[in-house]
Write a protein that holds these residues in place. Structure first.
Motif, mmCIF file in Angstrom:
data_model
loop_
_atom_site.group_PDB
_atom_site.id
_atom_site.type_symbol
_atom_site.label_atom_id
_atom_site.label_comp_id
_atom_site.label_asym_id
_atom_site.label_seq_id
_atom_site.Cartn_x
_atom_site.Cartn_y
_atom_site.Cartn_z
ATOM 1 N N LEU A 169 51.219 56.971 60.145
ATOM 2 C CA LEU A 169 50.871 56.853 58.730
ATOM 3 C C LEU A 169 52.106 56.586 57.875
ATOM 4 N N ILE A 170 52.085 55.463 57.162
ATOM 5 C CA ILE A 170 53.114 55.161 56.172
ATOM 6 C C ILE A 170 52.713 55.748 54.826
ATOM 7 N N GLY A 171 51.434 55.615 54.494
ATOM 8 C CA GLY A 171 50.944 56.156 53.231
ATOM 9 C C GLY A 171 49.527 55.692 52.957
ATOM 10 N N THR A 172 48.958 56.177 51.872
ATOM 11 C CA THR A 172 47.625 55.757 51.441
ATOM 12 C C THR A 172 47.703 55.392 49.961
ATOM 13 N N LYS A 173 46.774 54.553 49.532
ATOM 14 C CA LYS A 173 46.764 54.182 48.115
ATOM 15 C C LYS A 173 45.349 53.823 47.677
ATOM 16 N N ILE A 174 44.967 54.309 46.499
ATOM 17 C CA ILE A 174 43.719 53.900 45.867
ATOM 18 C C ILE A 174 43.966 52.529 45.241
ATOM 19 N N ILE A 175 43.184 51.532 45.644
ATOM 20 C CA ILE A 175 43.373 50.181 45.121
ATOM 21 C C ILE A 175 42.571 49.969 43.847
ATOM 22 N N THR A 176 41.328 50.432 43.832
ATOM 23 C CA THR A 176 40.499 50.295 42.635
ATOM 24 C C THR A 176 39.602 51.525 42.476
ATOM 25 N N ILE A 177 39.182 51.761 41.239
ATOM 26 C CA ILE A 177 38.197 52.800 40.916
ATOM 27 C C ILE A 177 37.070 52.120 40.162
ATOM 28 N N GLY A 178 35.835 52.335 40.613
ATOM 29 C CA GLY A 178 34.696 51.669 39.998
ATOM 30 C C GLY A 178 33.798 52.619 39.242
ATOM 31 N N THR A 179 32.509 52.359 39.302
ATOM 32 C CA THR A 179 31.510 53.177 38.622
ATOM 33 C C THR A 179 30.901 54.149 39.613
ATOM 34 N N ALA A 180 29.819 54.765 39.208
ATOM 35 C CA ALA A 180 29.132 55.701 40.097
ATOM 36 C C ALA A 180 28.445 54.982 41.251
ATOM 37 N N THR A 181 28.252 53.678 41.115
ATOM 38 C CA THR A 181 27.493 52.959 42.154
ATOM 39 C C THR A 181 28.246 51.798 42.785
ATOM 40 N N GLU A 182 29.331 51.334 42.191
ATOM 41 C CA GLU A 182 30.017 50.197 42.795
ATOM 42 C C GLU A 182 31.483 50.138 42.377
ATOM 43 N N THR A 183 32.250 49.497 43.215
ATOM 44 C CA THR A 183 33.647 49.220 42.914
ATOM 45 C C THR A 183 33.942 47.797 43.328
ATOM 46 N N LEU A 184 34.817 47.147 42.597
ATOM 47 C CA LEU A 184 35.154 45.760 42.885
ATOM 48 C C LEU A 184 36.571 45.700 43.428
ATOM 49 N N VAL A 185 36.743 45.031 44.540
ATOM 50 C CA VAL A 185 38.070 44.872 45.136
ATOM 51 C C VAL A 185 38.147 43.496 45.764
ATOM 52 N N HIS A 186 39.332 42.893 45.734
ATOM 53 C CA HIS A 186 39.510 41.572 46.313
ATOM 54 C C HIS A 186 40.455 41.683 47.511
ATOM 55 N N PRO A 187 40.163 40.981 48.600
ATOM 56 C CA PRO A 187 41.040 41.054 49.773
ATOM 57 C C PRO A 187 42.508 40.782 49.465
ATOM 58 N N ARG A 188 42.788 39.861 48.513
ATOM 59 C CA ARG A 188 44.199 39.546 48.242
ATOM 60 C C ARG A 188 44.949 40.770 47.719
ATOM 61 N N ASP A 189 44.248 41.639 46.947
ATOM 62 C CA ASP A 189 44.902 42.840 46.430
ATOM 63 C C ASP A 189 45.257 43.791 47.566
ATOM 64 N N ILE A 190 44.372 43.862 48.548
ATOM 65 C CA ILE A 190 44.588 44.752 49.684
ATOM 66 C C ILE A 190 45.753 44.271 50.533
ATOM 67 N N PHE A 191 45.769 42.982 50.852
ATOM 68 C CA PHE A 191 46.839 42.464 51.708
ATOM 69 C C PHE A 191 48.177 42.392 50.978
ATOM 70 N N ARG A 192 48.133 42.133 49.672
ATOM 71 C CA ARG A 192 49.382 42.133 48.896
ATOM 72 C C ARG A 192 50.040 43.507 48.975
ATOM 73 N N GLU A 193 49.231 44.557 48.806
ATOM 74 C CA GLU A 193 49.781 45.910 48.849
ATOM 75 C C GLU A 193 50.211 46.284 50.264
ATOM 76 N N THR A 194 49.476 45.808 51.264
ATOM 77 C CA THR A 194 49.836 46.092 52.650
ATOM 78 C C THR A 194 51.210 45.511 52.977
ATOM 79 N N LEU A 195 51.441 44.265 52.577
ATOM 80 C CA LEU A 195 52.738 43.635 52.814
ATOM 81 C C LEU A 195 53.834 44.333 52.023
ATOM 82 N N LYS A 196 53.519 44.725 50.799
ATOM 83 C CA LYS A 196 54.494 45.411 49.957
ATOM 84 C C LYS A 196 54.934 46.725 50.594
#
Length: 243
Positions: A147-174
């Protein structure tokens, strides 16, 4: 000593602070590192901060001593005996030296190995398990699944959250990760994946395949339990080298 030019008169890209930010601390001479700590100059000949840094090293190198070796054990009175060094400058230098010693001496924390979905879910339970809004998180791992670490990428509503793959991979590379696990929560407590969950997982697998960064799992957490999409879907069968 001829270093009387003001730091403000040095071209911006040649100033110690700017060079550290663009090139890294290792690129700076010892006198320049001291200049950043000093902030201002003065002393004999109204030296600049860089000039005062050189002067300090010159004074400490008397009798063929290594100035850094002297700095390692110097006391406030010895520092303040150097013209241009008062209590503020002396304490700043001594604090930096002590911080460096502590950073060098401390042993790196032993990283947790994420061996299965249980350990991944445990690493995320505080951030995801009982939340009233959907959250999407990433677990960053090294090549040995540590484990290097964990990070919350987005916070949504009570029923859905929006996230884009580019945000996930950008943070992974970072983060310098070579493997990842993604996860999100269902505040309702239902662990069944939605069609959007499955579509996103497939997009992430395709992106991971292209980048050569294995996506090990997608977990859904809720009300004390979790589900592993790797274990309950056939999506990973399309990418046998992730097995």
């Amino acid at each position: 000593m001829t270093y009387s030019i003001r730091i403000a008169d040095i071209p911006t890209n040649e100033r110690p602070r700017e060079r550290l930010l663009t090139l890294g601390a290792k690129s700076l001479a010892t006198a320049e590192l001291l200049a950043i700590l000093l902030g201002t100059g003065q002393g004999k000949g109204k030296l600049s901060a860089v000039g005062l840094g050189h002067y300090i090293l010159q004074e400490l190198s008397q009798h063929r001593r290594d100035p850094l070796d002297v700095l390692r054990e110097i006391n406030p009175q010895e520092l303040m005996a150097i013209e241009g060094i008062g209590p503020a400058k002396a304490t700043t230098i001594l604090a930096a030296i002590e911080l460096g010693k502590r950073a060098f001496q401390v042993r790196p924390m032993e990283r947790i190995v994420i061996e299965n979905p249980d350990t991944a879910a445990a690493a995320l339970s505080h951030d995801l398990m009982w939340q009233t809004q959907e959250r999407f998180a990433v677990v960053f791992l090294d090549v040995k699944n540590r484990l290097i670490g964990t990070k919350i990428i987005t916070i949504g509503t009570a029923t859905e959250t929006l996230v884009h793959p580019r945000d996930i991979f950008r943070e992974t590379l970072k983060q310098g990760a070579t493997r990842l696990i993604v996860a999100h929560n269902h505040p309702s407590g239902s662990l069944d994946p939605s069609s959007e969950d499955l579509d996103l997982t497939e997009q992430l697998l395709e992106g991971a395949n292209y980048l050569g960064i294995p996506l090990l799992d997608h977990l859904i957490l809720g009300e004390g339990d979790y589900q592993s999409l790797r274990q309950t879907t056939d999506l990973w069968n399309k990418y046998p080298h992730f097995q």
